[in-house]
Design a protein around this motif. Structure first.
Motif, PDB file in Angstrom:
ATOM      1  N   LYS A  84      42.817  32.272  33.152  1.00 51.58           N
ATOM      2  CA  LYS A  84      44.093  32.110  32.460  1.00 51.58           C
ATOM      3  C   LYS A  84      44.770  33.464  32.252  1.00 51.58           C
ATOM      4  O   LYS A  84      44.102  34.471  32.088  1.00 51.58           O
ATOM      5  N   GLY A  85      46.087  33.432  32.249  1.00 52.16           N
ATOM      6  CA  GLY A  85      46.830  34.657  31.998  1.00 52.16           C
ATOM      7  C   GLY A  85      48.275  34.502  32.403  1.00 52.16           C
ATOM      8  O   GLY A  85      48.623  33.636  33.222  1.00 52.16           O
ATOM      9  N   ALA A  86      49.113  35.341  31.855  1.00 53.22           N
ATOM     10  CA  ALA A  86      50.534  35.307  32.179  1.00 53.22           C
ATOM     11  C   ALA A  86      50.773  35.761  33.612  1.00 53.22           C
ATOM     12  O   ALA A  86      49.906  36.382  34.248  1.00 53.22           O
ATOM     13  N   ASN A  87      51.934  35.436  34.137  1.00 51.35           N
ATOM     14  CA  ASN A  87      52.306  35.942  35.454  1.00 51.35           C
ATOM     15  C   ASN A  87      52.276  37.467  35.439  1.00 51.35           C
ATOM     16  O   ASN A  87      52.786  38.099  34.516  1.00 51.35           O
ATOM     17  N   GLY A  88      51.639  38.046  36.476  1.00 48.12           N
ATOM     18  CA  GLY A  88      51.541  39.496  36.549  1.00 48.12           C
ATOM     19  C   GLY A  88      50.341  40.082  35.850  1.00 48.12           C
ATOM     20  O   GLY A  88      50.172  41.303  35.819  1.00 48.12           O
ATOM     21  N   ALA A  89      49.465  39.220  35.306  1.00 47.67           N
ATOM     22  CA  ALA A  89      48.298  39.716  34.566  1.00 47.67           C
ATOM     23  C   ALA A  89      47.197  40.245  35.477  1.00 47.67           C
ATOM     24  O   ALA A  89      46.314  40.974  35.021  1.00 47.67           O
ATOM     25  N   GLY A  90      47.234  39.881  36.771  1.00 48.16           N
ATOM     26  CA  GLY A  90      46.199  40.331  37.710  1.00 48.16           C
ATOM     27  C   GLY A  90      45.356  39.210  38.281  1.00 48.16           C
ATOM     28  O   GLY A  90      44.390  39.466  39.009  1.00 48.16           O
ATOM     29  N   LYS A  91      45.709  37.962  38.006  1.00 51.09           N
ATOM     30  CA  LYS A  91      44.905  36.827  38.460  1.00 51.09           C
ATOM     31  C   LYS A  91      44.823  36.766  39.986  1.00 51.09           C
ATOM     32  O   LYS A  91      43.739  36.624  40.552  1.00 51.09           O
ATOM     33  N   THR A  92      45.973  36.873  40.636  1.00 54.98           N
ATOM     34  CA  THR A  92      45.991  36.768  42.098  1.00 54.98           C
ATOM     35  C   THR A  92      45.215  37.904  42.749  1.00 54.98           C
ATOM     36  O   THR A  92      44.452  37.690  43.700  1.00 54.98           O
ATOM     37  N   THR A  93      45.380  39.112  42.252  1.00 54.12           N
ATOM     38  CA  THR A  93      44.648  40.258  42.810  1.00 54.12           C
ATOM     39  C   THR A  93      43.148  40.049  42.685  1.00 54.12           C
ATOM     40  O   THR A  93      42.394  40.313  43.639  1.00 54.12           O
ATOM     41  N   LEU A  94      42.697  39.571  41.544  1.00 50.73           N
ATOM     42  CA  LEU A  94      41.268  39.319  41.346  1.00 50.73           C
ATOM     43  C   LEU A  94      40.772  38.264  42.320  1.00 50.73           C
ATOM     44  O   LEU A  94      39.715  38.442  42.952  1.00 50.73           O
ATOM     45  N   LEU A  95      41.514  37.174  42.494  1.00 47.49           N
ATOM     46  CA  LEU A  95      41.089  36.124  43.424  1.00 47.49           C
ATOM     47  C   LEU A  95      41.065  36.640  44.859  1.00 47.49           C
ATOM     48  O   LEU A  95      40.157  36.300  45.633  1.00 47.49           O
ATOM     49  N   ARG A  96      42.028  37.444  45.235  1.00 47.81           N
ATOM     50  CA  ARG A  96      42.064  37.974  46.603  1.00 47.81           C
ATOM     51  C   ARG A  96      40.876  38.902  46.867  1.00 47.81           C
ATOM     52  O   ARG A  96      40.325  38.906  47.969  1.00 47.81           O
ATOM     53  N   ILE A  97      40.477  39.670  45.880  1.00 43.88           N
ATOM     54  CA  ILE A  97      39.288  40.511  46.039  1.00 43.88           C
ATOM     55  C   ILE A  97      38.051  39.634  46.190  1.00 43.88           C
ATOM     56  O   ILE A  97      37.200  39.870  47.058  1.00 43.88           O
ATOM     57  N   MET A  98      37.942  38.591  45.363  1.00 46.66           N
ATOM     58  CA  MET A  98      36.796  37.690  45.444  1.00 46.66           C
ATOM     59  C   MET A  98      36.755  36.947  46.773  1.00 46.66           C
ATOM     60  O   MET A  98      35.682  36.609  47.274  1.00 46.66           O
ATOM     61  N   ALA A  99      37.937  36.699  47.359  1.00 46.16           N
ATOM     62  CA  ALA A  99      38.015  35.989  48.629  1.00 46.16           C
ATOM     63  C   ALA A  99      37.756  36.898  49.827  1.00 46.16           C
ATOM     64  O   ALA A  99      37.714  36.426  50.971  1.00 46.16           O
ATOM     65  N   GLY A 100      37.603  38.191  49.594  1.00 46.78           N
ATOM     66  CA  GLY A 100      37.386  39.123  50.692  1.00 46.78           C
ATOM     67  C   GLY A 100      38.654  39.489  51.429  1.00 46.78           C
ATOM     68  O   GLY A 100      38.598  40.037  52.535  1.00 46.78           O
TER      69      GLY A 100
END
Length: 224
Positions: free
Chosen positions: A41-57
């Motif tokens: 959970k988090g607001a737009n721009g909090a870093g959620k997408t970046t974290l998922l992309r790192i986890m996805a390789g």
């Protein structure tokens, strides 16, 4: 390098990501067990997408290491095998300029399945999302919500071990939010590990799992 003491499916250690001297993600540790569901959970721009992309390789961190089943995850071409086991649904999914069926079959075909089996897997995935009727429709004629469901079907057809879903209900009407919610529950029952991000977590009420809040690129401490 293998770590014999490993007991988690995914481990993130000392992950940082930034550019132009700006640190936008700082995760000292994140441990994820097999079969777990995590709501990020988090607001737009909090870093959620970046974290998922790192986890996805898909996005190599500036610093730190990701482990999968105790093995260090590699990025770029050496990480292809990992990216076939851990797959991600983008918030704005990309589809080829082809029919829906061609799009959903692409993954299984690229993994070596014969055309007949790939088509069967694709149709099963489309049916599970209530969009089998779209199979012969061209991707350019899909609505935003239809594109999201078709992209999710592309992931399901691969039968990956880990599903990373970035805002899976964005641009999806309430009826199909419920279908996606039920699909997540089914995948968990089949032993899949699922992480999804959202800035509107109320739609996930009733799904048992762990919630993590990300603020300014950092995981908020668990409440006492």
């Amino acid at each position: 390098m293998s770590r014999s003491s490993e007991s988690f499916l995914l481990e993130l250690k000392n992950i940082q990501f930034g550019f132009d001297d700006r640190l936008i993600l700082d995760i000292p540790e994140l441990l994820i067990s097999k079969g777990e569901m995590i709501v990020l959970k988090g607001a737009n721009g909090a870093g959620k997408t970046t974290l998922l992309r790192i986890m996805a390789g898909l996005q190599e961190p500036t610093r730190g290491t990701v482990f999968f089943k105790g093995e260090k995850v590699h990025f770029g071409k050496p990480g292809l095998a990992y990216r076939r086991r851990v797959t991600m649904l983008a918030q704005e999914p990309y589809l080829f300029q082809r029919t829906v069926m061609d799009n959903v079959m692409f993954g299984p075909l690229s993994h070596g399945f014969l055309k007949k089996e790939a088509k069967g897997r694709a149709m099963d995935a489309l049916k599970s999302l209530g969009c089998a009727h779209l199979a012969e429709k061209h991707s350019r004629n899909l609505s935003g919500g239809e594109k999201k469901r078709v992209a999710l079907a592309c992931l399901l057809s691969l039968d990956s071990e880990v599903l990373l879903l970035d805002e899976p209900t964005a641009q999806v009407d309430q009826e199909h939010v419920l279908i996606i919610k039920d699909l997540i529950r089914q995948q968990l029952n089949h032993g899949k590990t699922i992480l999804f991000s959202t800035h509107q977590p109320e739609w996930a009420n009733g799904l048992e799992g762990r919630s993590l809040d990300i603020e300014y690129g950092m995981l908020a401490p668990d409440p006492e």
